[in-house]
Write an enzyme that holds these catalytic residues in place. Sequence first.
Site, PDB file in Angstrom:
ATOM      1  CD  GLU A 179      -2.488   1.219   2.742  1.00 52.17           C
ATOM      2  OE1 GLU A 179      -3.431   2.013   2.886  1.00 52.17           O
ATOM      3  OE2 GLU A 179      -2.091   0.458   3.655  1.00 52.17           O
ATOM      4  CG  HIS A 180       1.324   3.549   2.784  1.00 47.83           C
ATOM      5  ND1 HIS A 180       0.514   2.801   3.631  1.00 47.83           N
ATOM      6  CD2 HIS A 180       0.608   4.659   2.461  1.00 47.83           C
ATOM      7  CE1 HIS A 180      -0.630   3.436   3.808  1.00 47.83           C
ATOM      8  NE2 HIS A 180      -0.603   4.565   3.110  1.00 47.83           N
TER       9      HIS A 180
END
Length: 433
Positions: free
Chosen positions: A328-329
Site C-alpha cells: 500500500e505504502h
Amino acid sequence: MLRIITQQADVKAELQRICDRTHDEQVLHKEATVREVLQAVKRQGDKAVLHYTDEFDNQILKAEELRVTGSELDAAYQQVSQELLEAIQLASRQIEAFHRQRVPKSWVHFGDDDIVLGKRYTPIDRAGLYVPGGRAAYVSTVLMNAIPARVAGVPRIVIATPPGAQKAINPAVLVAAQEVGVQEIYRVGGAQAIAALAYGTETIPKVDVITGPGNIYVTLAKKLVYGNVGIDSLAGPSEVLIIADEGANPVHVATDMLAQAEHDPMAAAILFTTDPALAKNVQVAVERQLVDHPRRIDTEKAIAHYGLIVLVESLDAAAELSNEFAPEHLELEVKDPWAVLPNIRHAGAIFLGYSTPEAVGDYLAGPNHTLPTSGAARYASALSVETFLKHSSIIQYSQTALNKVAGAIDALATAEGLPSHADSVKRRIQQDE
C-alpha cells in the site's frame, strides 16, 4: 520483538502470510453476521439501523437523531483549535489542487465520412462516504474522500460515521466535512451504515458509490453490496514497506514502521535493507519507542505478528521482492531513490528519499491516501476523481459511413447468429437506396 531474517530464508512465504492476514477463517466467519445485518436493513430500513447501532455501538437513537443537525455542525467550530482548523484548510487546498489536475476531459473526434467518436464524462448523482470512528478522529479520511467527489461534480455527498459517547460525532470530523462542503452527515457506522447507503432507508439516501475505509465488518459489507452500488476498494489493514540503505536514520525508519503499526493490531510494517547494522539499530529503536507508546498494546501486537526486517543482497533484490508484495505504502529511504524507482512496478503510493515519511502523504501532500492493500496494488490504484465519474462512448455515423461498413457488420452478425443485428444495418442501406 521485531524479527530480522535474511533473504535466503523463505521470505516469499513470510510475505505471503502477511499479505493473506485478512483471509483467515475467523475473518471469513464474520461474513454471516454481515449478511444478516444487510438483509435486515434492506427489509426494515431505519428500524434495523437503530437496532444495530444500539447493539454494536451502545447508542440508543431515534430515527430523527440519525442526521447531524445544523446546530451541531455550527457548534463543532467552537470545539476545535485554530491550529487544527488551519491545518484542515491547508490540507484541503493541497488535496484539491492535486485532484483538479487529474480531472479527465470529455472529447470527440471528427473523422472521415462524418464519423464522430468520443467519450463523455459525467459524475454520479450521489456519493456515500464512510468515515470510521473509534480509535481516532479521522479528519484526513473526510478530506481524501469528499474532495475528489466534489471536484468530480457530484451534486449530493453524504457521510456516515459511527456515534461516540452520548451520540456525539467528533467535532473535528464535522468541521472537516463542512470545510469541504458536506453538510449531510449521519451518525451510523459499521455494516449497518454500508447497508443504509447501499439500499436506502426512510432517513438515509441510497447512493451510487460508497467509499472510505473501515473495519472488517465494513469491508465485508462493501464486498457484499458491490453490484448494487459501486465501491472504491476492499481495504484491508494498512501496511508500509520501507527499502532503506546505510544512509537511512534508524530512528526515523523505526518511527515510520510504528506509524503504520499504531493503526491496527493487523497493520503490517516491513523493512528491506542491505545494511545489517541498520537492521539491528532499527530493531532496537522500535523496542525503545514502544516502551511509552500511547497505543502500545495494539502497536506491539502488529509489530510482533506482522512486523519484519529482511536483509537483502541489493536494492534491486529489494525492489523485486517489493513488487511481489505490492505494498500500500512504499518508502524508498535510500540515497538515490530515483535510481530505484524505475524498478518499482506495484505500489499504492511511493515516498522518495530520507525526508518524505508516509505521514506527508497521509495528510496533506495532495495525492489520495485511500490506497489498495493486501497485494491489490498489482492491479488497482488510489481513489481519485474518476472513482466518482462514469464515461459514456459517443458514436455517430453518417449514411455514407454506414454504407461502407454494412458488409462487415452483416458478416460479423451472421457469424454470431444475430440476424436482427444484421437487419438493423441492411434495412437502413435499403432505405437509403
